[in-house]
Design a protein around this motif. Structure first.
Motif, short mmCIF file in Angstrom:
data_model
loop_
_atom_site.label_atom_id
_atom_site.label_comp_id
_atom_site.label_asym_id
_atom_site.label_seq_id
_atom_site.Cartn_x
_atom_site.Cartn_y
_atom_site.Cartn_z
N ALA A 174 -19.44 20.97 -9.86
CA ALA A 174 -18.65 20.18 -11.03
C ALA A 174 -19.28 20.33 -12.23
CB ALA A 174 -18.72 18.64 -10.66
N ARG A 175 -20.64 20.92 -12.24
CA ARG A 175 -21.66 21.14 -13.70
C ARG A 175 -21.83 19.76 -13.99
NH1 ARG A 175 -20.36 26.38 -16.91
NH2 ARG A 175 -22.54 25.97 -17.36
N HIS A 176 -21.09 18.83 -14.51
CA HIS A 176 -21.28 17.60 -15.29
C HIS A 176 -20.24 16.57 -14.67
CE1 HIS A 176 -23.86 19.48 -18.00
NE2 HIS A 176 -22.75 20.31 -18.21
N PRO A 177 -20.73 16.18 -13.09
CA PRO A 177 -19.80 15.25 -12.48
C PRO A 177 -19.29 13.88 -13.03
CG PRO A 177 -21.79 15.75 -11.48
CD PRO A 177 -21.82 16.61 -12.46
N MET A 178 -20.11 13.47 -13.82
CA MET A 178 -19.99 11.97 -14.41
C MET A 178 -18.75 12.35 -15.36
SD MET A 178 -20.88 8.87 -14.78
CE MET A 178 -22.57 8.69 -14.30
N LEU A 179 -19.27 13.49 -16.20
CA LEU A 179 -18.18 13.63 -17.10
C LEU A 179 -16.31 13.95 -16.63
CD1 LEU A 179 -20.00 15.40 -19.99
CD2 LEU A 179 -19.47 13.19 -20.20
N VAL A 180 -16.51 14.67 -15.65
CA VAL A 180 -15.40 15.06 -15.01
C VAL A 180 -14.82 13.79 -14.30
CG1 VAL A 180 -14.48 16.25 -12.99
CG2 VAL A 180 -16.13 17.37 -14.36
N ALA A 181 -15.81 12.90 -13.79
CA ALA A 181 -15.16 11.74 -13.20
C ALA A 181 -14.56 10.83 -14.26
CB ALA A 181 -16.22 11.12 -12.65
N VAL A 182 -14.96 10.54 -15.64
CA VAL A 182 -14.43 9.94 -16.52
C VAL A 182 -13.18 10.46 -17.15
CG1 VAL A 182 -14.77 9.27 -18.88
CG2 VAL A 182 -16.83 8.97 -17.47
N LYS A 183 -13.24 11.79 -17.20
CA LYS A 183 -11.76 12.47 -17.75
C LYS A 183 -10.96 12.30 -16.47
CE LYS A 183 -14.21 16.39 -19.21
NZ LYS A 183 -14.30 17.76 -19.29
N LEU A 184 -11.07 12.33 -15.16
CA LEU A 184 -10.04 12.00 -14.16
C LEU A 184 -9.45 10.50 -14.28
CD1 LEU A 184 -11.18 13.96 -11.26
CD2 LEU A 184 -9.26 14.66 -12.47
N TRP A 185 -10.63 9.83 -14.23
CA TRP A 185 -10.19 8.10 -14.44
C TRP A 185 -9.54 7.99 -15.60
CZ3 TRP A 185 -12.19 4.91 -18.26
CH2 TRP A 185 -12.26 3.67 -18.06
N ALA A 186 -9.69 8.30 -16.72
CA ALA A 186 -8.85 8.21 -17.80
C ALA A 186 -7.68 8.67 -17.75
CB ALA A 186 -9.68 8.52 -19.18
N THR A 187 -7.37 9.86 -17.49
CA THR A 187 -6.20 10.57 -17.28
C THR A 187 -5.24 9.77 -16.41
OG1 THR A 187 -7.28 12.43 -18.07
CG2 THR A 187 -4.84 12.71 -16.86
N ALA A 188 -5.79 9.38 -15.35
CA ALA A 188 -5.15 8.53 -14.08
C ALA A 188 -4.70 7.12 -14.54
CB ALA A 188 -5.91 8.52 -12.91
N HIS A 189 -5.30 6.76 -15.36
CA HIS A 189 -4.85 5.50 -15.91
C HIS A 189 -4.13 5.44 -16.97
CE1 HIS A 189 -8.13 3.81 -13.71
NE2 HIS A 189 -7.53 2.82 -13.46
N LEU A 190 -4.09 6.43 -17.77
CA LEU A 190 -2.94 6.83 -18.94
C LEU A 190 -1.71 7.28 -18.31
CD1 LEU A 190 -5.24 8.70 -21.56
CD2 LEU A 190 -4.20 6.66 -21.84
N LEU A 191 -1.66 7.84 -17.42
CA LEU A 191 -0.61 8.20 -16.54
C LEU A 191 0.14 6.83 -16.16
CD1 LEU A 191 -1.33 11.51 -14.44
CD2 LEU A 191 0.04 11.38 -16.61
N ALA A 192 -0.43 6.09 -15.70
CA ALA A 192 -0.15 4.80 -14.72
C ALA A 192 0.25 3.77 -15.55
CB ALA A 192 -0.82 4.63 -13.64
N LEU A 226 -11.35 9.24 -22.69
CA LEU A 226 -10.97 10.51 -22.20
C LEU A 226 -11.26 11.32 -23.68
CD1 LEU A 226 -9.55 12.76 -20.70
CD2 LEU A 226 -7.49 12.23 -21.95
N ALA A 227 -10.99 10.87 -24.78
CA ALA A 227 -11.57 11.86 -25.98
C ALA A 227 -13.15 11.91 -26.16
CB ALA A 227 -11.11 10.95 -27.18
N TRP A 228 -13.92 10.99 -25.67
CA TRP A 228 -15.25 10.91 -25.61
C TRP A 228 -15.96 11.91 -24.50
CZ3 TRP A 228 -18.48 9.63 -21.48
CH2 TRP A 228 -19.77 9.59 -22.01
N ALA A 229 -15.26 11.81 -23.32
CA ALA A 229 -15.71 12.64 -22.41
C ALA A 229 -15.32 14.15 -22.83
CB ALA A 229 -14.88 12.21 -21.15
N VAL A 230 -14.27 14.48 -23.36
CA VAL A 230 -14.07 15.93 -23.87
C VAL A 230 -15.07 16.40 -24.74
CG1 VAL A 230 -12.30 17.39 -25.05
CG2 VAL A 230 -11.70 15.93 -23.18
N ALA A 231 -15.16 15.21 -25.92
CA ALA A 231 -16.31 15.58 -26.94
C ALA A 231 -17.76 15.68 -26.50
CB ALA A 231 -16.19 14.45 -28.07
#
Length: 191
Positions: free
Chosen positions: A101-119, A133-138
């Motif tokens: 994952a290289r940066h698992p915390m950031l991947v987790a935040v991106k998935l969490w944020a994306t999932a919640h934006l979809l729902a 999501l924007a913060w994790a990408v930055a």
């Protein structure tokens, strides 16, 4: 809504110092010491987190609906959430999962944020999850550009870490699905 925004600015702002002002951060640590910096950082983070949680709760009382997601996206969100807790565990338990994952915390935040934006489609949801999501990408872009990465306290590497990450993460996810999410938010992710 103002409390949510203020909490997001404080919480994500302090977490963005390494992104926007790494030299200033290092100078503050050099001038005042790492313990004082971490103490102030922790206090600001906690204050921001409490403010955004309270502000999100207040904003949810008078929701402004921006979009209504189809039911199918709620199922997609549940699937996107499956690796989130294992990835959070992997951030502190080095093993093959963390390496991949290289940066698992950031991947987790991106998935969490994306999932919640979809729902979820209210303004408060878009502000909260969109900001994370924007913060994790930055931050991911920033991490790639850092000459020396910041050290994060982790457990020693071990053969069992990946098993602990997967089993522990899935157990915590199950707990969130069936009890904790409802307790925290008053909303069941299972409908």
């Amino acid at each position: 809504m103002p409390l949510l925004v203020a909490g997001l600015i404080l919480f994500l702002g302090i977490h963005s110092v390494s992104i926007v002002a790494p030299a200033w951060r290092d100078a503050q640590i050099g001038r005042h010491g790492e313990k004082l910096w971490k103490g102030l950082y922790s206090l600001a983070s906690l204050a921001g987190l409490l403010l955004l949680i309270y502000g999100y709760g207040v904003a949810r009382q008078s929701p402004v609906v921006l979009y209504t997601p189809p039911q199918a996206l709620r199922h997609v969100a549940l699937l996107l959430m499956v690796p989130v807790f294992p990835l959070l565990f992997a951030a502190y338990l080095p093993g093959r999962i963390a390496r991949m994952a290289r940066h698992p915390m950031l991947v987790a935040v991106k998935l969490w944020a994306t999932a919640h934006l979809l729902a979820n489609g209210t303004l408060a949801d878009v502000l909260l999850f969109g900001a994370f999501l924007a913060w994790a990408v930055a931050d991911r872009i920033s991490v790639k550009r850092r000459a020396v990465p910041h050290s994060v306290p982790r457990a020693p590497a071990g053969a069992m870490n990946d098993l602990i990450v997967v089993v522990g993460g899935l157990v915590v996810y199950g707990g969130f699905l069936y009890r904790v999410h409802v307790w925290l938010t008053g909303v069941s992710p299972l409908g």
